[in-house]
Motif scaffolding. Structure first.
Motif, PDB file in Angstrom:
ATOM      1  N   ARG A 265       0.882  -1.160   0.000  1.00 43.92           N
ATOM      2  CA  ARG A 265       0.000   0.000   0.000  1.00 43.92           C
ATOM      3  C   ARG A 265       0.913   1.201   0.000  1.00 43.92           C
ATOM      4  NH1 ARG A 265      -1.522  -3.968   0.340  1.00 43.92           N
ATOM      5  NH2 ARG A 265      -1.677  -3.582  -1.874  1.00 43.92           N
ATOM      6  N   TRP A 266       0.803   2.081  -0.979  1.00 43.38           N
ATOM      7  CA  TRP A 266       1.635   3.286  -0.949  1.00 43.38           C
ATOM      8  C   TRP A 266       0.832   4.410  -0.336  1.00 43.38           C
ATOM      9  CZ3 TRP A 266       6.522   4.079  -0.905  1.00 43.38           C
ATOM     10  CH2 TRP A 266       6.997   5.378  -0.978  1.00 43.38           C
TER      11      TRP A 266
ATOM     12  N   SER B 284       9.526   2.502   4.635  1.00 42.87           N
ATOM     13  CA  SER B 284       9.593   3.865   4.107  1.00 42.87           C
ATOM     14  C   SER B 284      10.441   3.959   2.845  1.00 42.87           C
ATOM     15  CB  SER B 284      10.140   4.827   5.172  1.00 42.87           C
ATOM     16  OG  SER B 284      11.428   4.408   5.600  1.00 42.87           O
ATOM     17  N   ASP B 285      10.968   2.834   2.384  1.00 42.26           N
ATOM     18  CA  ASP B 285      11.774   2.797   1.165  1.00 42.26           C
ATOM     19  C   ASP B 285      10.963   2.144   0.052  1.00 42.26           C
ATOM     20  OD1 ASP B 285      13.618   1.441  -0.841  1.00 42.26           O
ATOM     21  OD2 ASP B 285      15.107   2.553   0.322  1.00 42.26           O
TER      22      ASP B 285
ATOM     23  N   GLU C 188      -0.812  15.323 -10.010  1.00 38.24           N
ATOM     24  CA  GLU C 188       0.642  15.409 -10.108  1.00 38.24           C
ATOM     25  C   GLU C 188       1.334  14.549  -9.049  1.00 38.24           C
ATOM     26  OE1 GLU C 188       2.158  16.712 -12.684  1.00 38.24           O
ATOM     27  OE2 GLU C 188       0.137  17.123 -13.408  1.00 38.24           O
ATOM     28  N   LEU C 189       0.760  14.509  -7.854  1.00 36.73           N
ATOM     29  CA  LEU C 189       1.339  13.693  -6.793  1.00 36.73           C
ATOM     30  C   LEU C 189       1.259  12.210  -7.151  1.00 36.73           C
ATOM     31  CD1 LEU C 189       2.547  13.307  -3.977  1.00 36.73           C
ATOM     32  CD2 LEU C 189       0.222  13.450  -3.040  1.00 36.73           C
ATOM     33  N   LYS C 190       0.121  11.796  -7.649  1.00 35.61           N
ATOM     34  CA  LYS C 190      -0.040  10.396  -8.021  1.00 35.61           C
ATOM     35  C   LYS C 190       0.884  10.040  -9.191  1.00 35.61           C
ATOM     36  CE  LYS C 190      -4.829   9.817  -6.406  1.00 35.61           C
ATOM     37  NZ  LYS C 190      -4.675   8.663  -5.497  1.00 35.61           N
ATOM     38  N   LYS C 191       0.963  10.899 -10.191  1.00 35.12           N
ATOM     39  CA  LYS C 191       1.848  10.637 -11.328  1.00 35.12           C
ATOM     40  C   LYS C 191       3.302  10.528 -10.878  1.00 35.12           C
ATOM     41  CE  LYS C 191       1.290  12.879 -15.175  1.00 35.12           C
ATOM     42  NZ  LYS C 191       1.071  13.984 -16.151  1.00 35.12           N
ATOM     43  N   LYS C 192       3.692  11.342  -9.916  1.00 36.82           N
ATOM     44  CA  LYS C 192       5.052  11.288  -9.389  1.00 36.82           C
ATOM     45  C   LYS C 192       5.342   9.917  -8.790  1.00 36.82           C
ATOM     46  CE  LYS C 192       8.104  13.537  -6.017  1.00 36.82           C
ATOM     47  NZ  LYS C 192       8.201  14.596  -4.964  1.00 36.82           N
ATOM     48  N   ILE C 193       4.373   9.368  -8.055  1.00 41.28           N
ATOM     49  CA  ILE C 193       4.538   8.039  -7.460  1.00 41.28           C
ATOM     50  C   ILE C 193       4.707   6.989  -8.552  1.00 41.28           C
ATOM     51  CG2 ILE C 193       3.402   6.225  -6.109  1.00 41.28           C
ATOM     52  CD1 ILE C 193       4.364   8.523  -4.398  1.00 41.28           C
ATOM     53  N   PHE C 194       3.874   7.058  -9.592  1.00 41.60           N
ATOM     54  CA  PHE C 194       3.925   6.041 -10.646  1.00 41.60           C
ATOM     55  C   PHE C 194       5.217   6.141 -11.463  1.00 41.60           C
ATOM     56  CE2 PHE C 194      -0.859   6.583 -10.304  1.00 41.60           C
ATOM     57  CZ  PHE C 194      -0.992   5.517  -9.431  1.00 41.60           C
ATOM     58  N   VAL C 195       5.704   7.359 -11.675  1.00 39.99           N
ATOM     59  CA  VAL C 195       6.975   7.541 -12.391  1.00 39.99           C
ATOM     60  C   VAL C 195       8.122   6.954 -11.582  1.00 39.99           C
ATOM     61  CG1 VAL C 195       8.643   9.284 -13.152  1.00 39.99           C
ATOM     62  CG2 VAL C 195       6.227   9.525 -13.754  1.00 39.99           C
ATOM     63  N   GLN C 196       8.045   7.074 -10.257  1.00 37.10           N
ATOM     64  CA  GLN C 196       9.080   6.493  -9.399  1.00 37.10           C
ATOM     65  C   GLN C 196       8.979   4.970  -9.360  1.00 37.10           C
ATOM     66  OE1 GLN C 196       8.332   8.470  -5.678  1.00 37.10           O
ATOM     67  NE2 GLN C 196       9.513  10.303  -6.223  1.00 37.10           N
TER      68      GLN C 196
ATOM     69  N   ASP D 262       7.730   2.988 -11.812  1.00 40.34           N
ATOM     70  CA  ASP D 262       7.865   2.377 -13.138  1.00 40.34           C
ATOM     71  C   ASP D 262       9.207   1.675 -13.363  1.00 40.34           C
ATOM     72  OD1 ASP D 262       6.610   1.753 -15.555  1.00 40.34           O
ATOM     73  OD2 ASP D 262       7.474   3.474 -16.579  1.00 40.34           O
ATOM     74  N   PRO D 263      10.348   2.297 -13.030  1.00 41.65           N
ATOM     75  CA  PRO D 263      11.626   1.636 -13.329  1.00 41.65           C
ATOM     76  C   PRO D 263      12.049   0.546 -12.335  1.00 41.65           C
ATOM     77  CG  PRO D 263      12.030   3.796 -12.385  1.00 41.65           C
ATOM     78  CD  PRO D 263      10.548   3.678 -12.560  1.00 41.65           C
ATOM     79  N   VAL D 264      11.343   0.430 -11.206  1.00 39.99           N
ATOM     80  CA  VAL D 264      11.804  -0.523 -10.182  1.00 39.99           C
ATOM     81  C   VAL D 264      10.909  -1.756 -10.062  1.00 39.99           C
ATOM     82  CG1 VAL D 264      12.918   1.291  -8.856  1.00 39.99           C
ATOM     83  CG2 VAL D 264      10.574   0.641  -8.288  1.00 39.99           C
ATOM     84  N   ILE D 265       9.840  -1.844 -10.877  1.00 40.70           N
ATOM     85  CA  ILE D 265       8.946  -3.003 -10.800  1.00 40.70           C
ATOM     86  C   ILE D 265       9.226  -3.960 -11.951  1.00 40.70           C
ATOM     87  CG2 ILE D 265       7.144  -1.708  -9.623  1.00 40.70           C
ATOM     88  CD1 ILE D 265       5.653  -1.616 -12.335  1.00 40.70           C
ATOM     89  N   ASP D 266       8.730  -5.197 -11.808  1.00 40.94           N
ATOM     90  CA  ASP D 266       8.901  -6.173 -12.874  1.00 40.94           C
ATOM     91  C   ASP D 266       7.703  -6.128 -13.821  1.00 40.94           C
ATOM     92  OD1 ASP D 266       6.790  -7.598 -11.683  1.00 40.94           O
ATOM     93  OD2 ASP D 266       8.146  -8.889 -10.547  1.00 40.94           O
ATOM     94  N   ASP D 267       7.639  -7.088 -14.734  1.00 38.77           N
ATOM     95  CA  ASP D 267       6.587  -7.087 -15.753  1.00 38.77           C
ATOM     96  C   ASP D 267       5.345  -7.858 -15.316  1.00 38.77           C
ATOM     97  OD1 ASP D 267       8.210  -5.621 -17.465  1.00 38.77           O
ATOM     98  OD2 ASP D 267       9.084  -7.410 -18.393  1.00 38.77           O
TER      99      ASP D 267
END
Length: 311
Positions: free
Chosen positions: A3-4, A71-72, A92-100, A102-107
């Protein structure tokens, strides 16, 4: 599961996923928020168990053992199968979370937003993993009201919708599929239509604010707790075709008299506020007590609906 955000919606999601036997990481940038959330969840689960209202087959302590804090973000999503974002309703806050994320999750992991109105095409625009993204909008309070609206991005893979639908069913929620993007999805469009006409009726002096609320709580709401508006039409005549044949002209006549969208300001907002405050003063103590009473009512209704045969 992750849960973020550790606010009230995030806490409810954590409790729901734990009730289904899933390990949950509650993630927030503020460690104190996580600590407070875990304590709130503990108190709530213990109270629910004492009253016989705890969901799932596991006891409170077993469910609590499944929930931890982090918290990480990168550590929080390791091994996750589903990520449920619950930050405030700010694009904008939600998009910021998703941009962060995107590169650290798998497929394989599903990225899901709890947004109540923001369109998936705006929330998930430009993400590499857009096929894994979906809105899963709960109804407040989610632990007592099971509906979840599933709203895919135009590029969301159908398997993402199916997996999220199956997950919601497993944790005892009632998922519905929104077939295409539309502002407000289904629930808020219907809710806002009711609020809009309710406001106009008070504004035009047709009915008092307190009597207006009774129209729903002691009238329509009692029916709608068990059957929806379309089935109500079907039952209130000899089927849907009979209802439309009998009442369509009068419905259109009334609908043509509906006024413009209210401003929700001026003298009417003062009138409605006064009526609401006479019933429930707007200080934190009275509001919290009334919310607790509401939640207890919703819990009893939830249990009744589960006990009732579907036919």
């Amino acid at each position: 599961m992750d849960r973020w955000s550790s606010g009230l919606i995030g806490q409810s999601w954590a409790m729901l996923f734990a009730s289904g036997g899933f390990k949950v990481k509650l993630c927030d940038i503020e460690q104190q928020q996580i600590t407070n959330a875990l304590e709130n969840i503990r108190k709530e689960m213990e109270l629910l168990e004492q009253s016989g209202a705890l969901k799932g087959s596991l006891g409170a302590q077993e469910q609590l053992s499944l929930i931890s804090g982090c918290s990480d973000m990168q550590k929080a999503v390791e091994g996750a199968i589903h990520i449920q974002e619950c930050v405030p309703e700010n694009l904008e806050l939600k998009k910021k979370i998703f941009v962060q994320l995107d590169p650290v999750i798998d497929d394989k992991v599903v990225i899901s937003s709890s947004s109540s109105c923001l369109l998936p095409s705006k929330l998930f625009a430009g993400l590499t993993h857009v096929k894994q993204c979906i809105v899963a909008h709960p109804v407040n309070p989610p632990y007592y009201v099971p509906l979840v609206e599933l709203v895919p991005h135009p590029e969301t893979d159908p398997s993402t919708v199916d997996r999220t639908h199956a997950l919601m069913k497993k944790i005892g929620q009632t998922p519905i599929r929104i077939q295409k993007e539309i502002d407000g999805f289904a629930l808020n469009r219907i809710q806002y239509a009711i609020i809009s006409e309710a406001w106009r009726l008070v504004d035009e002096g047709v009915v008092s604010p307190s009597d207006l609320d009774l129209v729903m709580s002691d009238g329509l709401g009692m029916r709608y707790a068990f059957v929806g508006p379309l089935e109500t039409m079907h039952l209130n005549a000899e089927g849907m075709l009979s209802y439309c044949d009998r009442y369509s002209e009068s419905m259109r006549h009334v609908l043509k008299t509906f006024g413009p969208i209210p401003e929700f300001s001026g003298a009417t907002v003062q009138k409605v506020n006064q009526a609401m405050c006479e019933k429930v003063p707007d200080d934190p103590q009275h509001l919290a007590a009334r919310r607790k009473w509401r939640d207890q009512c919703l819990l009893r209704l939830y249990k009744l609906k589960r006990e009732m045969p579907s036919e």
